[in-house]
Enzyme design. Structure first.
Site, PDB file in Angstrom:
ATOM      1  N   VAL A 141     -24.457  57.427  -0.772  1.00 41.96           N
ATOM      2  CA  VAL A 141     -24.097  58.820  -0.639  1.00 41.96           C
ATOM      3  C   VAL A 141     -25.553  59.493  -0.172  1.00 41.96           C
ATOM      4  O   VAL A 141     -26.432  59.164  -0.523  1.00 41.96           O
ATOM      5  CB  VAL A 141     -23.506  59.781  -1.407  1.00 41.96           C
ATOM      6  CG1 VAL A 141     -24.230  59.788  -2.941  1.00 41.96           C
ATOM      7  CG2 VAL A 141     -23.150  61.163  -1.301  1.00 41.96           C
ATOM      8  N   THR A 142     -25.591  60.272   0.854  1.00 44.68           N
ATOM      9  CA  THR A 142     -26.847  61.074   1.014  1.00 44.68           C
ATOM     10  C   THR A 142     -26.630  62.672   1.312  1.00 44.68           C
ATOM     11  O   THR A 142     -25.467  62.984   1.482  1.00 44.68           O
ATOM     12  CB  THR A 142     -27.797  60.460   2.002  1.00 44.68           C
ATOM     13  OG1 THR A 142     -29.021  60.909   1.957  1.00 44.68           O
ATOM     14  CG2 THR A 142     -27.368  60.987   3.195  1.00 44.68           C
ATOM     15  N   CYS A 143     -27.693  63.292   1.579  1.00 47.17           N
ATOM     16  CA  CYS A 143     -27.538  64.710   1.730  1.00 47.17           C
ATOM     17  C   CYS A 143     -28.310  65.086   2.953  1.00 47.17           C
ATOM     18  O   CYS A 143     -29.421  64.955   3.229  1.00 47.17           O
ATOM     19  CB  CYS A 143     -28.096  65.477   0.414  1.00 47.17           C
ATOM     20  SG  CYS A 143     -28.067  67.441   0.715  1.00 47.17           S
ATOM     21  N   SER A 161     -34.769  58.393   4.278  1.00 47.79           N
ATOM     22  CA  SER A 161     -33.516  57.510   4.072  1.00 47.79           C
ATOM     23  C   SER A 161     -33.051  56.928   5.555  1.00 47.79           C
ATOM     24  O   SER A 161     -33.004  57.595   6.501  1.00 47.79           O
ATOM     25  CB  SER A 161     -32.561  58.236   3.274  1.00 47.79           C
ATOM     26  OG  SER A 161     -32.829  58.680   2.095  1.00 47.79           O
ATOM     27  N   ILE A 162     -32.429  55.904   5.223  1.00 51.20           N
ATOM     28  CA  ILE A 162     -31.751  54.965   6.491  1.00 51.20           C
ATOM     29  C   ILE A 162     -30.381  54.435   6.400  1.00 51.20           C
ATOM     30  O   ILE A 162     -30.195  54.052   5.492  1.00 51.20           O
ATOM     31  CB  ILE A 162     -32.710  53.667   7.014  1.00 51.20           C
ATOM     32  CG1 ILE A 162     -33.992  54.118   6.917  1.00 51.20           C
ATOM     33  CG2 ILE A 162     -32.047  52.905   8.187  1.00 51.20           C
ATOM     34  CD1 ILE A 162     -34.986  52.741   7.198  1.00 51.20           C
ATOM     35  N   GLY A 163     -29.787  54.809   7.224  1.00 56.48           N
ATOM     36  CA  GLY A 163     -28.184  54.386   7.091  1.00 56.48           C
ATOM     37  C   GLY A 163     -27.846  54.182   8.778  1.00 56.48           C
ATOM     38  O   GLY A 163     -27.607  55.073   9.651  1.00 56.48           O
ATOM     39  N   GLY A 203     -28.597  56.727  11.860  1.00 54.80           N
ATOM     40  CA  GLY A 203     -30.307  56.363  11.862  1.00 54.80           C
ATOM     41  C   GLY A 203     -30.826  56.647  10.966  1.00 54.80           C
ATOM     42  O   GLY A 203     -30.664  56.043   9.615  1.00 54.80           O
ATOM     43  N   PHE A 204     -31.771  57.779  10.876  1.00 51.53           N
ATOM     44  CA  PHE A 204     -32.723  58.081   9.581  1.00 51.53           C
ATOM     45  C   PHE A 204     -32.777  59.400   9.434  1.00 51.53           C
ATOM     46  O   PHE A 204     -32.653  60.417  10.187  1.00 51.53           O
ATOM     47  CB  PHE A 204     -33.911  57.314   9.575  1.00 51.53           C
ATOM     48  CG  PHE A 204     -34.782  57.626  10.880  1.00 51.53           C
ATOM     49  CD1 PHE A 204     -35.862  58.432  10.636  1.00 51.53           C
ATOM     50  CD2 PHE A 204     -34.820  57.146  12.118  1.00 51.53           C
ATOM     51  CE1 PHE A 204     -36.703  58.968  11.712  1.00 51.53           C
ATOM     52  CE2 PHE A 204     -35.697  57.345  13.235  1.00 51.53           C
ATOM     53  CZ  PHE A 204     -36.755  58.275  12.924  1.00 51.53           C
ATOM     54  N   CYS A 221     -28.375  57.605  -2.505  1.00 48.34           N
ATOM     55  CA  CYS A 221     -28.471  56.255  -2.045  1.00 48.34           C
ATOM     56  C   CYS A 221     -27.953  55.258  -2.980  1.00 48.34           C
ATOM     57  O   CYS A 221     -28.207  54.212  -3.065  1.00 48.34           O
ATOM     58  CB  CYS A 221     -29.827  55.891  -1.629  1.00 48.34           C
ATOM     59  SG  CYS A 221     -30.423  56.950  -0.179  1.00 48.34           S
TER      60      CYS A 221
END
Length: 216
Positions: A81-83, A144-146, A157-158, A175
């Site tokens: 998870v990210t924000c 962060s990268i996903g 992307g990022f 993350c």
């Protein structure tokens, strides 16, 4: 390498995550159907939301999914998870890796290199952290990268924290990293504005992938 055409969008407004995600999927599908279509780059900011990857652990959300205060999206990317929120600069790359390198590890390292060059352009000293994807300043994570990938066409992307409300990360385990501290660019260089950073993001992506950009 021959220059490749890419469409670039850089909206000034704060964008709804779901609208932009649908746009990414449209460009990804177009490239899957016909790889003569252009790649697509999106650089902007989102309204507050939380996103989870394909295999994310819902325990890393520290609020109830029934809480209507929070928008949560499960999307086609790896990672936890990210924000996203205003003040965070997000870049999506819908690329045909067959034109570059059919290697996702190469692609992740390429994105890390791009982020380090972006931050270095503003004299922000950052580094990688062994065993983790992303970019760090001291003991804090700043980027962060996903990514997702289907038939070698990438999506997502990022994100780089520019001047966002870091308290929003307290609602999650960012993350999936326990006790993960987050950082903003503005804390390390007070003389920044986000428009200048967006210009450098565009410039470095253009250099790293040899793009001819077309605005749309």
């Amino acid at each position: 390498m021959v220059n490749r055409t890419a469409i670039i969008k850089q909206p000034d407004n704060i964008s709804c995550f779901n609208d932009v995600y649908k746009l990414q999927k449209e460009y990804q599908e177009a490239l899957i159907l016909d790889n003569s279509n252009p790649d697509f780059i999106w650089i902007g900011e989102h309204q507050l939301c939380y996103t989870l990857g394909r295999g994310s652990n819902y325990d890393n959300l520290l609020f109830s999914l029934n809480d209507e205060k929070y928008d949560v999206f499960k999307i086609d990317r790896g990672g936890e998870v990210t924000c996203h929120m205003p003040g965070q600069l997000v870049t999506y790359l819908i690329l045909d890796l067959k034109n570059f390198n059919k290697d996702l590890n190469w692609y992740l390292r390429k994105i890390e290199k791009i982020i380090i060059k972006i931050l270095g352009n503003f004299n922000i000293d950052c580094h990688l952290k062994k065993g983790f994807t992303g970019v760090w300043i001291e003991n804090k994570k700043i980027a962060s990268i996903g990514i997702g990938c289907r038939r070698w066409i990438t999506i997502n992307g990022f994100s780089i924290n520019f001047n966002c409300e870091l308290e929003n990360f307290n609602k999650i385990v960012p993350c999936g990293i326990e006790n993960c501290l987050m950082a903003n660019m503005i804390d390390y260089n007070k003389n920044l504005n986000i428009k200048e950073v967006k210009k450098i993001v565009k410039k470095i992506i253009q250099e790293e992938f040899n793009f001819d950009f077309v605005s749309k």
